[in-house]
Write an enzyme that holds these catalytic residues in place. Structure first.
Site, PDB file in Angstrom:
ATOM      1  N   ASP A   1       4.022   3.506   2.873  1.00  0.00           N
ATOM      2  CA  ASP A   1       4.205   3.326   4.352  1.00  0.00           C
ATOM      3  C   ASP A   1       4.898   4.017   5.006  1.00  0.00           C
ATOM      4  O   ASP A   1       6.219   3.802   4.614  1.00  0.00           O
ATOM      5  CB  ASP A   1       4.319   1.930   4.534  1.00  0.00           C
ATOM      6  CG  ASP A   1       3.041   0.916   3.927  1.00  0.00           C
ATOM      7  OD1 ASP A   1       2.029   1.528   3.616  1.00  0.00           O
ATOM      8  OD2 ASP A   1       3.436  -0.176   3.504  1.00  0.00           O
TER       9      ASP A   1
ATOM     10  N   ASP B   1      -6.625  -8.639   7.397  1.00  0.00           N
ATOM     11  CA  ASP B   1      -5.387  -8.886   7.196  1.00  0.00           C
ATOM     12  C   ASP B   1      -5.150 -10.413   7.354  1.00  0.00           C
ATOM     13  O   ASP B   1      -5.574 -10.772   8.379  1.00  0.00           O
ATOM     14  CB  ASP B   1      -4.579  -8.103   8.152  1.00  0.00           C
ATOM     15  CG  ASP B   1      -4.475  -6.779   8.158  1.00  0.00           C
ATOM     16  OD1 ASP B   1      -5.185  -6.166   6.832  1.00  0.00           O
ATOM     17  OD2 ASP B   1      -3.958  -5.871   8.577  1.00  0.00           O
TER      18      ASP B   1
END
Length: 246
Positions: A135, A10
């Site tokens: 998500d 990330d």
């Protein structure tokens, strides 16, 4: 596909980071060279890399695109599959990544706001290259870098996007993400049983047993971030325990 452990890389402001529940400023890990981090995961046995441009996801600006391109250029020749998400808001954004050699683009906010984009990309590039990220927060799909909750459940959206041509689903349980308190397998299992395309699980992995638990949900892979970065277990240990659990 057999069950796979996929390390996360990330990126925010050019660094490799791990955030707590995606909140900017909550970095528990910050490393200066994402390319070196990616190559290290390759050396430890990764078969797929999960690259997320957090600036793109949170602010809509894909600041880390040059780094992602460099990772693709240096890791693809080593046999890596690479999936990329974060700030992919248009057909052109996705096409650019697929054309430089990314194997799978991950659509989130753009897919929720414009479901036809998934069909257009699947028709052009093939379903196997199109992933939709669902998500989930408080049972609903979150968008805009997890800042907003939609009115839809992951199961509802998973079924819809499979019909539109998505080749896989990335399911993150935000309620567990980054907290290192273990996984809640029920939402992942519910989704995996509702669709026939592969579900990639994410969020909350803390110990090796969590990997087995997620494998048993019917998911086909798991993305692991914080647990690897702070040494809860190593990638080779994760790969080994999954291989032994046959």
């Amino acid at each position: 596909m057999s069950f796979e452990v996929i390390p996360a890389v990330d990126m925010r402001n050019g660094k490799c980071v791990q955030l707590v529940q995606g909140v900017p400023g909550s970095e528990m890990v910050s490393l200066d060279d994402p390319v070196a981090v990616a190559k290290d995961w390759v050396s430890q046995g990764a078969k797929t890399l999960h690259l997320i441009d957090l600036d793109g996801a949170i602010d809509g600006k894909r600041k880390n695109a040059p780094i992602i391109e460099k990772i693709v250029k240096e890791c693809k020749p080593l046999g890596m599959k690479i999936q990329v998400g974060g700030g992919i808001r248009s057909f052109e954004n996705a096409a650019e990544l697929l054309n430089i050699g990314v194997d799978r683009v991950i659509l989130s906010t753009a897919a929720i706001n414009n479901p036809q984009l998934v069909k257009e990309l699947a028709d052009e590039f093939g379903s196997e290259h199109i992933n939709v990220a669902l998500d989930s927060k408080n049972g609903k799909v979150a968008i805009d870098g997890w800042k907003k909750e939609s009115e839809f459940t992951a199961v509802e959206m998973g079924i819809k996007f499979e019909e539109l041509g998505a080749g896989s689903i990335l399911f993150t349980n935000i309620d567990s993400e980054g907290l290192l308190q273990g996984v809640n397998t029920a939402p992942t299992e519910e989704l995996a049983k509702s669709v026939s395309i592969p579900v990639i699980a994410s969020g909350g992995v803390t110990k090796l047993d969590d990997l087995i638990a997620l494998k048993n949900t019917g998911a086909k892979a798991v993305v692991v971030g914080s647990a690897l970065y702070i040494g809860k277990f190593t990638l080779p240990e994760a790969i080994n325990i999954i291989s032994e659990d046959l």
